[in-house]
Design a protein around this motif. Structure first.
Motif, mmCIF file in Angstrom:
data_model
loop_
_atom_site.group_PDB
_atom_site.id
_atom_site.type_symbol
_atom_site.label_atom_id
_atom_site.label_comp_id
_atom_site.label_asym_id
_atom_site.label_seq_id
_atom_site.Cartn_x
_atom_site.Cartn_y
_atom_site.Cartn_z
ATOM 1 N N ASN A 258 -20.774 -14.065 29.327
ATOM 2 C CA ASN A 258 -19.396 -13.606 29.447
ATOM 3 C C ASN A 258 -19.475 -12.088 29.389
ATOM 4 N N VAL A 259 -18.774 -11.405 30.277
ATOM 5 C CA VAL A 259 -18.868 -9.952 30.321
ATOM 6 C C VAL A 259 -17.500 -9.313 30.117
ATOM 7 N N ASN A 260 -17.519 -8.164 29.485
ATOM 8 C CA ASN A 260 -16.324 -7.373 29.256
ATOM 9 C C ASN A 260 -16.406 -6.159 30.179
ATOM 10 N N LEU A 261 -15.430 -6.011 31.061
ATOM 11 C CA LEU A 261 -15.400 -4.903 32.012
ATOM 12 C C LEU A 261 -14.229 -3.981 31.724
ATOM 13 N N ASP B 53 -15.241 -17.341 46.025
ATOM 14 C CA ASP B 53 -15.357 -16.186 46.924
ATOM 15 C C ASP B 53 -14.542 -14.981 46.440
ATOM 16 N N ARG B 54 -14.620 -14.712 45.124
ATOM 17 C CA ARG B 54 -13.918 -13.567 44.540
ATOM 18 C C ARG B 54 -14.928 -12.505 44.135
ATOM 19 N N ARG B 55 -14.492 -11.237 44.148
ATOM 20 C CA ARG B 55 -15.347 -10.112 43.753
ATOM 21 C C ARG B 55 -14.574 -9.205 42.808
ATOM 22 N N VAL B 56 -15.246 -8.777 41.736
ATOM 23 C CA VAL B 56 -14.644 -7.883 40.752
ATOM 24 C C VAL B 56 -15.592 -6.718 40.523
ATOM 25 N N ILE B 57 -15.035 -5.505 40.507
ATOM 26 C CA ILE B 57 -15.808 -4.296 40.206
ATOM 27 C C ILE B 57 -15.278 -3.722 38.901
ATOM 28 N N GLY B 58 -16.209 -3.298 38.029
ATOM 29 C CA GLY B 58 -15.806 -2.672 36.775
ATOM 30 C C GLY B 58 -17.013 -2.126 36.038
ATOM 31 N N VAL C 100 -12.187 -9.687 30.885
ATOM 32 C CA VAL C 100 -13.303 -10.508 30.420
ATOM 33 C C VAL C 100 -13.538 -11.556 31.495
ATOM 34 N N VAL C 101 -14.783 -11.617 31.971
ATOM 35 C CA VAL C 101 -15.145 -12.581 33.013
ATOM 36 C C VAL C 101 -16.057 -13.617 32.382
ATOM 37 N N ARG C 102 -15.698 -14.859 32.538
ATOM 38 C CA ARG C 102 -16.480 -15.958 31.966
ATOM 39 C C ARG C 102 -17.813 -16.090 32.689
ATOM 40 N N GLY C 103 -18.876 -16.229 31.927
ATOM 41 C CA GLY C 103 -20.226 -16.248 32.477
ATOM 42 C C GLY C 103 -20.486 -17.344 33.490
ATOM 43 N N ASN C 104 -19.888 -18.524 33.297
ATOM 44 C CA ASN C 104 -20.180 -19.619 34.232
ATOM 45 C C ASN C 104 -19.495 -19.447 35.585
ATOM 46 N N SER C 105 -18.659 -18.415 35.729
ATOM 47 C CA SER C 105 -18.046 -18.154 37.038
ATOM 48 C C SER C 105 -18.786 -17.056 37.803
ATOM 49 N N ILE C 106 -19.780 -16.419 37.172
ATOM 50 C CA ILE C 106 -20.530 -15.345 37.820
ATOM 51 C C ILE C 106 -21.671 -15.926 38.645
ATOM 52 N N LYS D 77 -21.306 0.883 36.491
ATOM 53 C CA LYS D 77 -20.337 0.237 37.380
ATOM 54 C C LYS D 77 -21.032 -0.921 38.088
ATOM 55 N N LEU D 78 -20.430 -2.111 38.012
ATOM 56 C CA LEU D 78 -21.026 -3.321 38.575
ATOM 57 C C LEU D 78 -20.081 -4.007 39.539
ATOM 58 N N LEU D 79 -20.686 -4.734 40.467
ATOM 59 C CA LEU D 79 -19.947 -5.639 41.345
ATOM 60 C C LEU D 79 -20.352 -7.048 40.947
ATOM 61 N N LEU D 80 -19.373 -7.861 40.566
ATOM 62 C CA LEU D 80 -19.627 -9.255 40.221
ATOM 63 C C LEU D 80 -19.140 -10.145 41.352
#
Length: 78
Positions: free
Chosen positions: A39-42, A24-29, A61-67, A16-19
């Motif tokens: 690019n990550v698949n959660l 100023d957005r946060r995603v957990i998955g 799917v979160v694009r790598g350049n936004s992390i 489980k990760l917090l991105l």
């Protein structure tokens, strides 16, 4: 231009990760996959709106350049 290598995220697989994302957005998955561009698949992802409110996303799917940052929310076996 230097040669880049794939990110070393194997130790984070199925954890489980917090991105922290731009804007100023946060995603957990739970990390299910990634590629050379980070690019990550959660799985079971949700966007954290506030301390007590979140928006379920499901598979994401979160694009790598936004992390901006990645934090493990479970112990990592090294």
């Amino acid at each position: 231009m230097g040669r880049s290598s794939a990110p070393e995220l194997k130790q984070y697989m199925d954890k489980k990760l917090l991105l922290q994302l731009n804007a100023d957005r946060r995603v957990i998955g739970r990390l299910r996959g990634y590629d050379a561009f980070m690019n990550v698949n959660l799985e079971d992802a949700h966007e954290v709106i506030s301390e007590d409110k979140s928006l379920p996303l499901g598979q994401a799917v979160v694009r790598g350049n936004s992390i901006i940052a990645l934090e493990a929310l479970e112990p990592i076996n090294e």
